[in-house]
Design an enzyme around this catalytic site. Structure first.
Site, PDB file in Angstrom:
ATOM      1  N   ASN A 109       0.839  -1.195   0.000  1.00  0.00           N
ATOM      2  CA  ASN A 109       0.000   0.000   0.000  1.00  0.00           C
ATOM      3  C   ASN A 109       0.877   1.250   0.000  1.00  0.00           C
ATOM      4  OD1 ASN A 109      -2.441   1.599   0.382  1.00  0.00           O
ATOM      5  ND2 ASN A 109      -1.758   1.909   2.491  1.00  0.00           N
ATOM      6  N   HIS A 111       1.022   5.033   1.174  1.00  0.00           N
ATOM      7  CA  HIS A 111       0.355   5.880   2.164  1.00  0.00           C
ATOM      8  C   HIS A 111       1.066   7.235   2.245  1.00  0.00           C
ATOM      9  CE1 HIS A 111      -1.959   6.949   5.672  1.00  0.00           C
ATOM     10  NE2 HIS A 111      -0.838   7.367   6.241  1.00  0.00           N
ATOM     11  N   SER A 138       5.016   6.593   2.175  1.00  0.00           N
ATOM     12  CA  SER A 138       5.601   5.288   2.496  1.00  0.00           C
ATOM     13  C   SER A 138       4.911   4.216   1.665  1.00  0.00           C
ATOM     14  CB  SER A 138       5.364   4.940   3.971  1.00  0.00           C
ATOM     15  OG  SER A 138       5.826   5.958   4.833  1.00  0.00           O
ATOM     16  N   ASP A 147      -2.527   0.731   7.881  1.00  0.00           N
ATOM     17  CA  ASP A 147      -1.288   1.509   7.655  1.00  0.00           C
ATOM     18  C   ASP A 147      -0.183   1.176   8.662  1.00  0.00           C
ATOM     19  OD1 ASP A 147      -2.663   2.844   5.600  1.00  0.00           O
ATOM     20  OD2 ASP A 147      -3.377   4.394   6.960  1.00  0.00           O
TER      21      ASP A 147
END
Ligand code: GRF
Length: 218
Positions: A109, A111, A138, A147
């Site tokens: 992911n 973020h 990130s 997250d």
């Protein structure tokens, strides 16, 4: 195994998806983008995918009153693209246990914060209000905690005294695109694995997140 096929999950504009498409078209990224899945039917990113000739699917959560059903359907759809890596690029849905189990170690992911700072939403506003001197983005492995998965790579930018959330977001955006491209490129070059929260690159433990240089490389 190095990554050859990726599936990208989006919910909105898809500028990060576009960065991946452009890097692929320029020959920098030697991966096939086998499928784009959007959680919204009106996501502009779907247009970008169609224009690039990438198959698309739409999966809207309001069609699935039970979270578990949505999660199962999402897992089925992801499997259609047979990805080596699933890239969440602005995907505004929490990934459930079925997807996490089925694609363990293959979900990353993007973020917009320097994790572990500012998980969740409104990261630009929160970074400014907290008096942070730096912000960034990130890329992390996805785990059950939002997250909070192990961080693979980051890009850092200074926060200026006059910054507003919108100006900070605008400055971060092109660097975020570079970060995502460089990170997917890394996966295409060498095995990046995550076992029990420890990341290894080609068998070597990653002690700190990789940091993007000004030219967009690690
Ligand atoms: C990016 O800022 C990303 O960090 C966040 O959502 C945004 C997606 O933008 N998770 P786009 O849809 O790729 O333009």
């Amino acid at each position: 195994m190095s990554v050859r096929r990726i599936t990208v999950l989006i919910s909105g504009g898809g500028s990060n998806l576009q960065a991946l498409i452009d890097a692929r078209d320029q020959g920098r990224l030697k991966v096939e983008i086998s499928l784009v899945i959007s959680s919204r039917a009106d996501a502009f990113g779907l247009e970008r995918a169609r224009k690039a000739g990438i198959p698309t699917s739409i999966l809207q959560q309001d069609e699935f009153p039970r979270r578990a059903d949505y999660d199962r359907k999402l897992a089925e759809l992801i499997a259609v693209g047979s990805p080596d890596l699933v890239v969440l690029a602005g995907f505004m849905r929490i990934v459930g246990p079925e997807v996490l189990q089925r694609f363990a170690g293959k979900l990353i992911n993007l973020h917009p914060s320097l994790l572990p700072l500012h998980r969740g939403t409104n990261t630009y506003e929160r970074a400014i209000k907290s008096g942070d001197t730096e912000h960034g983005a990130s890329v992390h492995f996805v785990t059950a905690d939002l997250d909070a998965g192990p961080v693979i790579s980051q890009v850092r930018i200074p926060i200026d005294a006059q910054d507003q959330p919108a100006t900070l977001a605008a400055r971060l955006s092109p660097r975020e695109h570079q970060l995502l491209v460089a990170t997917v490129e890394l996966f295409s070059h060498c095995p990046v694995e995550c076992t029990h929260g420890v990341i290894t690159l080609d068998g070597e433990t990653l002690k700190q997140p990789l940091v993007l240089d000004p030219n967009g490389f690690f």
